[in-house]
Scaffold this motif. Structure first.
Motif, mmCIF file in Angstrom:
data_model
loop_
_atom_site.group_PDB
_atom_site.id
_atom_site.type_symbol
_atom_site.label_atom_id
_atom_site.label_comp_id
_atom_site.label_asym_id
_atom_site.label_seq_id
_atom_site.Cartn_x
_atom_site.Cartn_y
_atom_site.Cartn_z
ATOM 1 N N THR A 187 0.834 -1.201 0.000
ATOM 2 C CA THR A 187 0.000 0.000 0.000
ATOM 3 C C THR A 187 0.868 1.251 0.000
ATOM 4 O O THR A 187 1.941 1.271 0.589
ATOM 5 N N HIS A 188 0.404 2.264 -0.664
ATOM 6 C CA HIS A 188 1.135 3.525 -0.712
ATOM 7 C C HIS A 188 1.034 4.219 0.645
ATOM 8 O O HIS A 188 -0.053 4.435 1.160
ATOM 9 N N ASN A 189 2.163 4.522 1.219
ATOM 10 C CA ASN A 189 2.200 5.165 2.522
ATOM 11 C C ASN A 189 2.891 6.513 2.353
ATOM 12 O O ASN A 189 4.088 6.580 2.057
ATOM 13 N N GLU A 190 2.129 7.594 2.541
ATOM 14 C CA GLU A 190 2.673 8.930 2.317
ATOM 15 C C GLU A 190 3.807 9.246 3.289
ATOM 16 O O GLU A 190 4.748 9.964 2.934
ATOM 17 N N THR A 197 11.910 11.019 0.610
ATOM 18 C CA THR A 197 12.206 12.301 -0.040
ATOM 19 C C THR A 197 13.268 13.070 0.734
ATOM 20 O O THR A 197 14.232 13.591 0.159
ATOM 21 N N VAL A 198 13.118 13.119 2.063
ATOM 22 C CA VAL A 198 14.071 13.862 2.899
ATOM 23 C C VAL A 198 15.437 13.183 2.903
ATOM 24 O O VAL A 198 16.479 13.838 2.754
ATOM 25 N N ALA A 216 12.208 20.814 5.968
ATOM 26 C CA ALA A 216 10.786 20.943 6.298
ATOM 27 C C ALA A 216 9.987 21.415 5.082
ATOM 28 O O ALA A 216 8.859 20.948 4.844
ATOM 29 N N ASP A 217 10.580 22.311 4.311
ATOM 30 C CA ASP A 217 9.885 22.829 3.120
ATOM 31 C C ASP A 217 9.642 21.738 2.079
ATOM 32 O O ASP A 217 8.681 21.820 1.301
ATOM 33 N N LEU A 218 10.507 20.716 2.055
ATOM 34 C CA LEU A 218 10.307 19.622 1.107
ATOM 35 C C LEU A 218 8.966 18.945 1.331
ATOM 36 O O LEU A 218 8.344 18.437 0.389
ATOM 37 N N LEU A 219 8.509 18.952 2.589
ATOM 38 C CA LEU A 219 7.259 18.285 2.939
ATOM 39 C C LEU A 219 6.148 19.273 3.275
ATOM 40 O O LEU A 219 5.079 18.871 3.745
ATOM 41 N N SER A 220 6.435 20.546 3.069
ATOM 42 C CA SER A 220 5.463 21.611 3.376
ATOM 43 C C SER A 220 5.025 21.564 4.834
ATOM 44 O O SER A 220 3.835 21.684 5.162
ATOM 45 N N LEU A 221 6.016 21.380 5.731
ATOM 46 C CA LEU A 221 5.750 21.335 7.169
ATOM 47 C C LEU A 221 6.495 22.465 7.863
ATOM 48 O O LEU A 221 7.507 22.963 7.343
#
Length: 300
Positions: A187-190, A197-198, A216-221
């Protein structure tokens, strides 16, 4: 302390060789602990745990083991291993493409191809109580014996390459005979993809200054939430992970090049030599120069 204290199961390495994609890794029992950072690779991994209390995290799910057992890690799965005591453990990492048949027989179409495309999955874990375990561990040991004395895949004679392939195929055959393959898709797990990605960014930019805000910006957090998310997923703070990864790169340069220690420091993203020395000693228990001397002595 061993010059090889830090394990080398890293996603950027080629497991085996370009022409024979199967590598074998054995933990040094003299090391006081084992810590394999979160990573992933395209190959399948079999992990044989023999002695020690282990924490394994695979796709953010946690498992513990303290006796003889086998774990299977699928292609692309994020995983890390921790054992905070001397332990006995080994791993075989192989590409299913190594076992591909030219003819599209049933073994190719029903097992090898689906396994290569992650449509067919191995069991997560096997213990000695399972009737298939003894057979599988027997083939596993035949396989690993071909890599005795630190033999690299590129150095394996043709006969041993055939033995390795045969053992891998036998393991797949035993799994099939016992109906141990799983067919449910992953299953795709975000969260897993976010961690990948990080980590990919860190691995590509470790030589540069890395700001927490950029990660943090890579994940928009926001930074605070990102740091909590990262530590929960990876088991280290972002700064700790970055420093640890840089030290691992430094170890490779110390072993594989004759660069002065000051240049190794800069090549690995440390702009402060004192900080580099502190982090290096914290990770390895020794200095960069002594590490190089120890490695040269142990690998003449």
């Amino acid at each position: 302390m061993s010059a090889n204290k830090l394990p080398s199961l890293k996603e950027e390495r080629t497991h085996g060789s370009a022409s024979f994609r199967c590598g074998c890794y054995v933990t040094n029992p003299a090391d006081p602990s084992l810590q394999v950072q979160s990573h992933w690779h395209e190959e399948i991994e079999m992990i044989h745990i023999q002695k020690g209390h282990f924490l394994l995290e695979i796709n953010l799910e946690r498992y513990t083991a303290d006796s003889d057992c086998l774990f299977f890690v699928q292609s692309g799965e994020l995983h890390r291993i921790i054992c905070e005591e001397p332990c006995t453990e080994s791993a075989v990492v192989f590409s299913p493409y190594l076992l591909t048949f030219v003819t599209n027989d049933a073994a190719q179409s029903e097992v090898i191809s689906p396994l290569s495309g992650s449509k067919l999955l191995l069991p997560r874990m096997l213990t000695p109580e399972h009737p298939a375990y003894a057979e599988i561990i027997g083939e596993y040991r035949k396989l690993t014996s071909c890599y005795s004395n630190g033999t690299l895949a590129c150095q394996l004679p043709v006969s041993d390459q055939l033995f390795v392939k045969g053992a891998l195929l036998n393991i797949l055959g035993i799994l099939s005979a016992h109906n141990l393959f799983r067919t449910e898709g992953t299953t795709h797990n975000e969260s897993i993809e976010a961690v990948k990605t990080v980590l990919s960014y860190i691995h590509s930019h470790y030589m540069e200054k890395i700001f927490i805000k950029d990660l943090a910006d890579l994940l928009s957090l926001n930074e605070q939430y990102f740091c909590r998310f990262f530590k929960k997923a990876v088991g280290q703070s972002p700064v700790s992970y970055i420093n640890s990864y840089r030290i691992r790169r430094a170890l490779s340069l110390l072993k594989e090049t004759k660069l002065p220690v000051t240049e190794v420091c800069l090549e690995c993203g440390f702009n402060n030599f004192g900080n580099f020395l502190r982090e290096f000693r914290r990770e390895t228990g020794t200095t960069p120069l002594q590490y190089r001397i120890n490695y040269s002595r142990d690998n003449p």
